[in-house]
Motif scaffolding. Structure first.
Motif, PDB file in Angstrom:
ATOM      1  N   SER A  72       8.040  -4.110   4.372  1.00 54.00           N
ATOM      2  CA  SER A  72       6.924  -4.884   3.822  1.00 54.00           C
ATOM      3  C   SER A  72       5.787  -4.927   4.832  1.00 54.00           C
ATOM      4  O   SER A  72       5.984  -4.717   6.032  1.00 54.00           O
ATOM      5  N   LYS A 100      -0.381  -1.496  -0.705  1.00 52.36           N
ATOM      6  CA  LYS A 100       0.653  -0.861  -1.520  1.00 52.36           C
ATOM      7  C   LYS A 100       0.272   0.563  -1.897  1.00 52.36           C
ATOM      8  O   LYS A 100       1.093   1.486  -1.851  1.00 52.36           O
ATOM      9  N   GLU A 101      -0.976   0.746  -2.301  1.00 53.40           N
ATOM     10  CA  GLU A 101      -1.446   2.087  -2.672  1.00 53.40           C
ATOM     11  C   GLU A 101      -1.423   3.004  -1.455  1.00 53.40           C
ATOM     12  O   GLU A 101      -1.040   4.178  -1.547  1.00 53.40           O
ATOM     13  N   GLN A 103       0.560   2.623   1.172  1.00 54.34           N
ATOM     14  CA  GLN A 103       1.968   2.806   1.526  1.00 54.34           C
ATOM     15  C   GLN A 103       2.644   3.856   0.646  1.00 54.34           C
ATOM     16  O   GLN A 103       3.580   4.545   1.089  1.00 54.34           O
ATOM     17  N   SER A 104       2.187   4.017  -0.573  1.00 54.04           N
ATOM     18  CA  SER A 104       2.828   4.960  -1.497  1.00 54.04           C
ATOM     19  C   SER A 104       2.806   6.389  -0.967  1.00 54.04           C
ATOM     20  O   SER A 104       3.699   7.182  -1.258  1.00 54.04           O
ATOM     21  N   GLN A 107       5.743   6.697   1.249  1.00 43.86           N
ATOM     22  CA  GLN A 107       6.961   6.717   0.453  1.00 43.86           C
ATOM     23  C   GLN A 107       7.188   8.087  -0.186  1.00 43.86           C
ATOM     24  O   GLN A 107       8.323   8.580  -0.229  1.00 43.86           O
TER      25      GLN A 107
END
Length: 316
Positions: A72, A100-101, A103-104, A107
């Protein structure tokens, strides 16, 4: 109507990114990077114009890509020593709506590295976060779990062509000069031992006596400089690398980030991301890499790709 709302939101996001970028002395990003490689290139291009706190974030992102993928933003902030809100603003300065965008991309990189790798990293992260054993064995287990993650990452992320290029440079070099100080010292000491046993002429640029910089001036274009340095980078190592680059000497470097001061001058750079440690960072991954390079070199020198051997010092 929905189209107009989406357009308004997109325009608002761009304006927000421009304002945040302006606050941090960064040029506003016209379009957010679409993949991890494009993101890293952009970070490299913008690094010099970033504020100190943003440079710290950039270093953390390039040194700990797996952690960024699975943790997180609050956990990342705690590990890096930078407030989580700064990571959010950093992402927005690069054109993303939020962390979040951003971090994608990490990922996606992790999920395509190797089947099941993302799940293994998450499991390891869970084990570390849940550890309650504070005994001597508990600390050892903590180190082993982190080392497994680092070794797995190195195995999947280092390009095979870089390994081959580095071994070719070592094979053809008239002499191999080695430099590494502080925490990097054991890595170059291992390299000196194995290269000497393989019959390669090598010179350790030892800082003792203050002669390392002067000795480095004897390196020729037909030689190779092998440099190892991690945060916090030893000044003498960085200076020797820069001077060797000006003399057009081939350089092999092991460091912890593509933003390392060794990166821009390296003919071959092995960026070995490291996991955060409360006491010290492990040398398991860079030592493994150094040994892998010398084993591959031994296979070429001995024309034996099946079972290359390193001669022993004594018969005992």
């Amino acid at each position: 109507m929905l189209h107009l709302i989406s357009l308004a939101e997109s325009t608002q996001t761009r304006h927000c990114a421009m304002n945040i970028a302006k606050e941090c002395n960064m040029k506003p990003t016209a379009e957010a990077p679409r993949d991890y490689e494009e993101l890293i290139r952009l970070i490299h291009d913008r690094y010099d114009e970033m504020s100190k706190s943003y440079q710290k974030i950039a270093l953390y992102l390039t040194q700990n890509p797996n952690d960024v993928a699975v943790r997180s933003v609050n956990a990342i902030g705690d590990s890096s020593g930078v407030h989580a809100s700064s990571f959010v603003r950093f992402a927005q300065a690069l054109g993303y709506e939020g962390f979040k965008e951003h971090q994608s991309l990490f990922q996606k990189r992790l999920s395509t590295a190797a089947p099941g790798f993302e799940a293994r990293i998450k499991a390891l992260e869970g084990e570390l976060g849940a550890r309650t054993d504070r005994s001597e064995v508990g600390f050892m287990r903590d180190l082993v779990v982190r080392d497994i993650a680092s070794l797995q990452d190195m195995l999947t992320q280092i390009p095979p062509e870089d390994l081959a290029k580095a071994v070719t440079l070592l094979e053809k070099a008239d002499a191999i000069y080695l430099i590494g100080q502080l925490r990097s010292t054991p890595v170059v000491e291992l390299l000196r031992y194995i290269l000497t046993m393989l019959g390669k002429r090598c010179v350790l640029l030892d800082p003792g006596g203050g002669l390392a910089t002067h000795m480095a001036r004897m390196i020729r274009k037909t030689d190779v400089l092998f440099a190892v340095s991690f945060r916090f980078y030893a000044n003498e190592v960085v200076n020797v690398v820069e001077e060797a680059a000006r003399s057009e000497v081939p350089i092999i470097a092991i460091s912890d980030s593509t933003l390392s001061p060794l990166a821009k001058n390296a003919s071959v750079l092995f960026a070995v991301p490291e996991h955060e440690y409360t006491f010290s960072r492990s040398l398991a991954a860079p030592m493994c890499l150094a040994q892998a390079l010398t084993v591959a070199l031994a296979a070429r020198l001995q024309n034996n790709a099946v079972s290359p051997r390193i001669p022993t010092v004594t018969g005992q």
